[in-house]
Design an enzyme around this catalytic site. Structure first.
Site, short mmCIF file in Angstrom:
data_model
loop_
_atom_site.label_atom_id
_atom_site.label_comp_id
_atom_site.label_asym_id
_atom_site.label_seq_id
_atom_site.Cartn_x
_atom_site.Cartn_y
_atom_site.Cartn_z
N LYS A 38 0.82 -1.21 0.00
CA LYS A 38 0.00 0.00 0.00
C LYS A 38 0.85 1.26 0.00
O LYS A 38 0.38 2.32 -0.39
CB LYS A 38 -0.98 -0.03 1.16
CG LYS A 38 -1.98 -1.18 0.98
CD LYS A 38 -3.17 -1.10 1.86
CE LYS A 38 -4.21 -2.14 1.48
NZ LYS A 38 -3.81 -3.53 1.81
C1 LIG Z 1 -4.51 -4.59 1.41
C2 LIG Z 1 -3.81 -5.88 1.37
C3 LIG Z 1 -4.25 -6.93 0.55
C4 LIG Z 1 -5.49 -6.81 -0.29
O1 LIG Z 1 -5.37 -5.85 -1.32
P1 LIG Z 1 -6.67 -5.27 -2.02
O2 LIG Z 1 -6.18 -4.19 -2.94
O3 LIG Z 1 -7.55 -4.74 -0.92
O4 LIG Z 1 -7.32 -6.40 -2.75
C5 LIG Z 1 -3.49 -8.08 0.53
N1 LIG Z 1 -2.39 -8.23 1.30
C6 LIG Z 1 -1.95 -7.25 2.10
C7 LIG Z 1 -0.75 -7.49 2.93
C8 LIG Z 1 -2.63 -6.04 2.17
O5 LIG Z 1 -2.20 -5.07 2.96
#
Ligand SMILES: *Cc1c(COP(=O)(O)O)cnc(C)c1O
Length: 463
Positions: free
Chosen positions: A112
């Protein structure tokens, strides 16, 4: 470039407006009215370029005249300068034909950061120019919130409020949210699970008086600029494996469908992506929907991959909009059914459109632990539980001659208890975070109540 809502009943906006708004006023999500195309030659030209330059070339067609080329290059450079490795998103071989795309070298150790660091710089550049201020509100199952707080801490024109489900995020995630001491960041522990936090954020955006009074802005994965930032690493990974001359598949540990939808956009821009594989944990609503056509909520059970413990997968709406031939009215109808009766059924045509691009798989808790143990043994790789869900599903979907890339979405040290239990090894925090457990925390508890949350935000945000 204009942006339109997936529900077809909100005004179209520029890139900058869509970025600052987040959710559309008809409850929909913004998408570009058309997807820019990159030629084979342009994609081939990415080979050997720095990550930042590929980012510039992939994202430039989407931003219109929001920023000059020099401004946009500066924004990208600042966004990624805090990453621990210069390649930003290194690709590592896990097994013959199976690769890991390591997306956890940013400041909060999860993918993210790619989107959030960029959004922080975009907001700052945009708000500085207009002399205005916004109040960012977001819901998190752990990783979004820490990434947002890290990206916005100390910025002058922004207050950030992050709602996280009390007791349902890992200690590292919680500490990353509660230890920054800047006055403009606020972590709020809500009584409930992630879907409650996400629902209250949606309610705030639909309370137009509140929304206008505090100048609400959203940075959840519904924000188009976040999806856009994530498109870039599909290009860098595929090109380093031979694209555009060779097709590549991706498996993506999925919750809110933002990361995998970025892969869809890369494919729609001309990148030869053969399959996009949705990997879910035991909260498998997306897998059930893609295999049976029924999207039906049935309750979330907490797992060792908490960032995927979701059953209202907000970006799936974007995938439905595309699969429905961009029919906003039809999307709005499905979303009304979901709200009213807890589910909807997809038509045969929509199911076929989705299955042209997406495959899916589900992994149980035991299988996830076994996969972490196996990869520790066989590949000498410690995987975070989300990534292990991905690699397990990827192995089932590999096809001869097509490289498979699994997105490694978080660093194993972000989930040390689950990893240690499965692998027998405790993953250490990287050096810049080694004192995380000693830093003092600030925790604010709130009820799962819109009025209470809005009052607290009004009291704390700078107007
Ligand atoms: C947010 C997240 C996901 C899921 O991603 P999305 O874009 O919500 O589908 C998977 N793994 C981790 C470690 C995350 O932080």
């Amino acid at each position: 470039m204009k942006y339109i809502s997936t529900r077809g009943a909100a005004p179209s906006l520029t890139f900058e407006e869509a970025m600052l708004t987040g959710l559309a006023r008809d409850g929909g999500l913004y998408l570009p009215e058309r997807i820019p195309q990159l030629s084979k030659e342009e994609i081939a030209g990415f080979e050997g370029l720095p990550y930042e330059e590929v980012a510039f070339r992939v994202m430039r067609p989407y931003i219109g005249d929001a920023f000059t080329d020099d401004e946009f290059r500066g924004i990208i450079a600042r966004a990624y300068e805090g990453f621990a490795v210069t390649s930003r998103a290194p690709l590592k071989q896990l097994a013959p034909g199976h690769f890991l795309l390591e997306l956890f070298h940013g400041p909060t150790l999860a993918f993210k950061d790619f989107a959030m660091q960029l959004i922080g710089q975009l907001f700052e550049a945009s708000l500085k120019r207009s002399g205005s201020r916004v109040c960012i509100v977001g819901a998190t199952s752990g990783d979004t919130g820490s990434a947002a707080i890290e990206a916005f801490r100390g910025l002058e024109a922004v207050d950030v409020f992050i709602l996280y489900p009390h007791g349902r995020v890992s200690e590292v995630q919680r500490r990353q949210m509660t230890t920054p001491s800047e006055a403009n960041v606020h972590a709020l522990a809500i009584d409930g699970h992630f879907d409650d936090a996400q629902a209250r954020v949606k309610d705030m955006f639909n309370d137009f008086d509140f929304r206008d009074e505090v100048r609400l802005a959203g940075v959840n994965s519904i924000n188009w600029a976040r999806v856009l930032a994530q498109v870039v690493y599909y290009f860098t990974a595929a090109v380093s494996l031979g694209a555009p001359h060779r097709a590549v598949s991706f498996t993506v540990p999925t919750g809110n469908f933002g990361d995998i939808f970025a892969g869809y956009i890369a494919r729609a821009m001309g990148l030869p992506v053969e399959r996009l594989v949705v990997a879910t944990n035991q909260n498998d609503i997306l897998h059930r929907c893609l295999t049976t056509g029924e999207y039906r909520v049935s309750g979330v059970s907490p797992s060792i991959s908490p960032s995927m413990d979701i059953e209202v997968s907000s970006n799936f709406e974007r995938a439905l909009f595309m699969a429905l031939g961009r029919d906003g009215r039809a999307v709005a109808q499905l979303m009304d059914e979901l709200k009213g009766s807890g589910g909807f059924t997809l038509s045969q045509g929509v199911r076929e459109a989705l299955s042209e691009v997406y495959d899916s798989g589900r992994v149980s808790e035991d299988e996830t632990r076994a996969e972490i143990a196996r990869q520790t043994r066989e590949a000498a790789e410690l995987l975070c539980p989300h990534t292990a869900v991905g690699t397990h599903v990827a192995e089932r979907h590999r096809r001869a001659g097509v490289p498979m890339v699994t997105l490694a979405t978080a660093h194993p040290a972000k989930f040390p208890d689950a990893v240690e239990e499965a692998a027998g090894v405790r993953p250490p925090l990287p050096p810049h975070m080694a004192d995380l457990y000693e830093r003092p925390e600030r925790i604010t508890r709130v009820g799962n109540d819109l009025g209470e949350i809005e009052a607290l935000i009004k009291e704390r945000c700078v107007k």
